[in-house]
Enzyme design. Structure first.
Site, mmCIF file in Angstrom:
data_model
loop_
_atom_site.group_PDB
_atom_site.id
_atom_site.type_symbol
_atom_site.label_atom_id
_atom_site.label_comp_id
_atom_site.label_asym_id
_atom_site.label_seq_id
_atom_site.Cartn_x
_atom_site.Cartn_y
_atom_site.Cartn_z
ATOM 1 C CD GLU A 94 -3.105 -0.806 2.242
ATOM 2 O OE1 GLU A 94 -4.241 -2.113 2.713
ATOM 3 O OE2 GLU A 94 -2.091 -1.314 3.552
ATOM 4 C CB CYS A 107 2.767 7.719 3.144
ATOM 5 S SG CYS A 107 3.473 6.478 4.495
ATOM 6 C CB CYS A 114 7.568 -5.290 8.444
ATOM 7 S SG CYS A 114 9.038 -4.501 8.808
ATOM 8 C CB CYS A 118 6.636 -1.882 15.841
ATOM 9 S SG CYS A 118 8.445 -1.797 15.469
ATOM 10 C CB CYS A 121 3.421 -1.646 13.458
ATOM 11 S SG CYS A 121 3.582 -1.318 11.529
ATOM 12 C CD GLU A 166 13.647 -0.327 8.859
ATOM 13 O OE1 GLU A 166 13.276 0.018 9.554
ATOM 14 O OE2 GLU A 166 14.840 0.767 8.334
ATOM 15 C CB SER A 197 10.488 6.473 8.379
ATOM 16 O OG SER A 197 10.336 6.364 9.905
ATOM 17 C CB SER A 220 10.214 4.112 14.614
ATOM 18 O OG SER A 220 9.663 4.858 13.261
ATOM 19 C CG LEU A 221 13.894 7.564 20.257
ATOM 20 C CD1 LEU A 221 15.193 6.507 19.746
ATOM 21 C CD2 LEU A 221 14.247 8.460 20.744
ATOM 22 C CG HIS A 222 8.088 4.719 19.620
ATOM 23 N ND1 HIS A 222 7.102 5.923 18.419
ATOM 24 C CD2 HIS A 222 7.800 4.292 17.363
ATOM 25 C CE1 HIS A 222 6.235 5.427 17.320
ATOM 26 N NE2 HIS A 222 7.757 4.126 16.811
ATOM 27 C CB CYS A 339 1.356 5.532 11.368
ATOM 28 S SG CYS A 339 2.647 7.504 10.309
HETATM 29 N N1 SAH Z 1 9.741 1.218 9.615
HETATM 30 C C1 SAH Z 1 10.116 1.563 10.003
HETATM 31 C C2 SAH Z 1 8.994 2.583 8.259
HETATM 32 C C3 SAH Z 1 7.162 1.942 8.728
HETATM 33 S S1 SAH Z 1 6.423 2.847 9.799
HETATM 34 C C4 SAH Z 1 10.414 2.532 11.029
HETATM 35 O O1 SAH Z 1 9.893 1.467 11.708
HETATM 36 O O2 SAH Z 1 10.519 3.787 10.723
HETATM 37 C C5 SAH Z 1 6.072 4.085 10.204
HETATM 38 C C6 SAH Z 1 5.804 5.199 11.212
HETATM 39 O O3 SAH Z 1 4.756 4.921 11.572
HETATM 40 C C7 SAH Z 1 6.969 4.929 12.393
HETATM 41 O O4 SAH Z 1 7.603 6.045 12.786
HETATM 42 C C8 SAH Z 1 5.895 4.082 12.943
HETATM 43 O O5 SAH Z 1 6.606 3.512 14.647
HETATM 44 C C9 SAH Z 1 4.799 4.623 13.335
HETATM 45 N N2 SAH Z 1 3.848 3.504 13.484
HETATM 46 C C10 SAH Z 1 3.549 2.232 13.455
HETATM 47 N N3 SAH Z 1 2.554 1.785 13.882
HETATM 48 C C11 SAH Z 1 2.165 3.057 14.299
HETATM 49 C C12 SAH Z 1 0.732 3.390 14.853
HETATM 50 N N4 SAH Z 1 -0.016 1.927 15.135
HETATM 51 N N5 SAH Z 1 0.182 4.546 15.089
HETATM 52 C C13 SAH Z 1 0.868 5.422 14.870
HETATM 53 N N6 SAH Z 1 2.033 4.714 14.232
HETATM 54 C C14 SAH Z 1 2.123 4.196 14.386
#
Ligand code: SAH
Length: 346
Positions: A94, A107, A114, A118, A121, A166, A197, A220-222, A339
């Site tokens: 997508e 995007c 993937c 995570c 996700c 990724e 990203s 994507s730190l979180h 996202c």
């Molecule tokens: N693998 C890469 C790119 C894909 S995810 C990465 O991790 O950066 C793109 C962004 O969406 C990342 O910052 C990820 O942490 C965020 N993301 C993933 N699941 C999400 C969700 N359920 N709600 C909001 N953001 C989310």
């Protein structure tokens, strides 16, 4: 149907020129075909109208033009467009067009499924099936560029690699695609308008710096606390924050470009003062900015967006420490285009 013929778009311009000279034609013919394939984006040799019929037949006998097909397009009430993109082997990824008043952002996906895990996700629940080829990545951008022209009357302005997959686990193909996207012979989009990203693969971040890429980097730190990050992003066990920090310092030393940290604040996970303090500390390692992103629920209750007070605490403490912070509202939620929601549900 799958064909044994070679995908002509896997050839560089040089290789195409060589093909023609080896077959008794002029190298220049290679340039013409290259232009049809990339700038004009044709899907069939018969559309190459300035190439003779015999040459087109010869190409047809030797090659195929693998291309994506936008299978289904959904438009959200906020103007976001999601494309379900069918690849030549039937798999689907997508990509999303996100409009604002002044610009449109694509995007795009870099893998089918993937490789990472995570927990929050939706894409992570699809196992990684394969990497996308450079042309499959390029085609997603070209398709969104067309939609941008059609619906918003201007070219695509920005690209983020925040779709499925990724990007740094499909390093070579992503870089090849970006080369084509930025080249005047492709879409001519400036690398300054492209952001890759990553969940944070230290070795590959260093490689980006060594390769002197000109696009932007987001991580994507979180969480800036190892135990918490490993809980929500289990691969952090193998790529701990100390390694990530070291790679980011390497990136900054070489590129002098600020990194963006993407960060979601969840109830009971990272909504504490300790979590904020750890983030502030992590942000001191190199010049950066923080994007606080809204959580898009993916249908189970483990993760819930923290309340407004927790987010305000993040903002005020980050700002007190002179760290740039933006709050990113999510777009396209009604069509599962936000996202982390990309999971081929449509
Ligand atoms: N693998 C890469 C790119 C894909 S995810 C990465 O991790 O950066 C793109 C962004 O969406 C990342 O910052 C990820 O942490 C965020 N993301 C993933 N699941 C999400 C969700 N359920 N709600 C909001 N953001 C989310």
């Amino acid at each position: 149907m799958l064909s044994n013929k070679k995908d002509i778009r896997a050839l560089s311009k040089e290789q195409l020129r060589d093909f023609f000279t080896e077959n008794g034609d002029k190298a220049f013919r290679g340039n013409q075909v290259y232009e049809w394939l990339w700038q004009k984006g044709v899907h069939s040799f018969s559309d190459m109208t300035n190439i003779s019929k015999e040459t087109r037949e010869m190409l047809q006998n030797n090659f195929v033009i693998n291309h994506i097909e936008v299978d289904q397009m959904q438009r959200s009430s906020d103007g976001t467009v999601k494309n379900a993109v069918r690849l030549h082997d039937g798999l689907v990824v997508e990509s999303v067009l996100i409009p604002t008043e002044t610009r449109t952002t694509a995007c795009v996906s870099s893998q089918v499924g993937c490789s990472l895990d995570c927990q929050f996700c939706a894409t992570a629940r699809l196992k990684r099936m394969r990497n996308l080829n450079p042309d499959e990545i390029y085609d997603q951008v070209a398709a969104i560029n067309k939609e941008s022209l059609l619906y918003y009357n201007h070219k695509l302005s920005n690209i983020v690699f925040m779709g499925m997959g990724e990007p740094l686990m499909n390093y070579n193909n992503v870089l090849k695609a970006i080369e084509k996207i930025t080249s005047p012979e492709g879409l001519g989009i400036s690398p300054k308008r492209i952001t890759v990203s990553t969940s944070g693969v230290p070795k590959m971040i260093k490689k980006l710096a060594d390769d002197e890429v000109k696009f932007n980097l987001a991580v994507s730190l979180h969480s800036a606390i190892d135990e918490v990050r490993t809980q929500i992003m289990p691969f952090n066990k193998n790529f701990p924050l100390a390694d990530l920090k070291e790679a980011l310092q390497y990136w900054y030393a070489k590129t002098k470009r600020r990194v963006t940290y993407e960060y979601i604040v969840w109830n009971g996970i990272n909504d504490t003062r300790d979590a904020i303090n750890a983030l502030v500390k992590f942000c001191k390692h190199i010049p950066c900015k923080v994007n606080l992103i809204e959580y898009n629920p993916i249908d189970d209750g483990d993760f819930q967006q923290a309340n407004a007070k927790a987010i305000d605490d993040y903002i005020s403490i980050l700002e007190m420490n002179d760290i740039i912070v933006n709050v990113r509202r999510s777009r396209g939620k009604d069509i599962d285009a936000a996202c982390g929601q990309l999971a081929n549900k449509s």
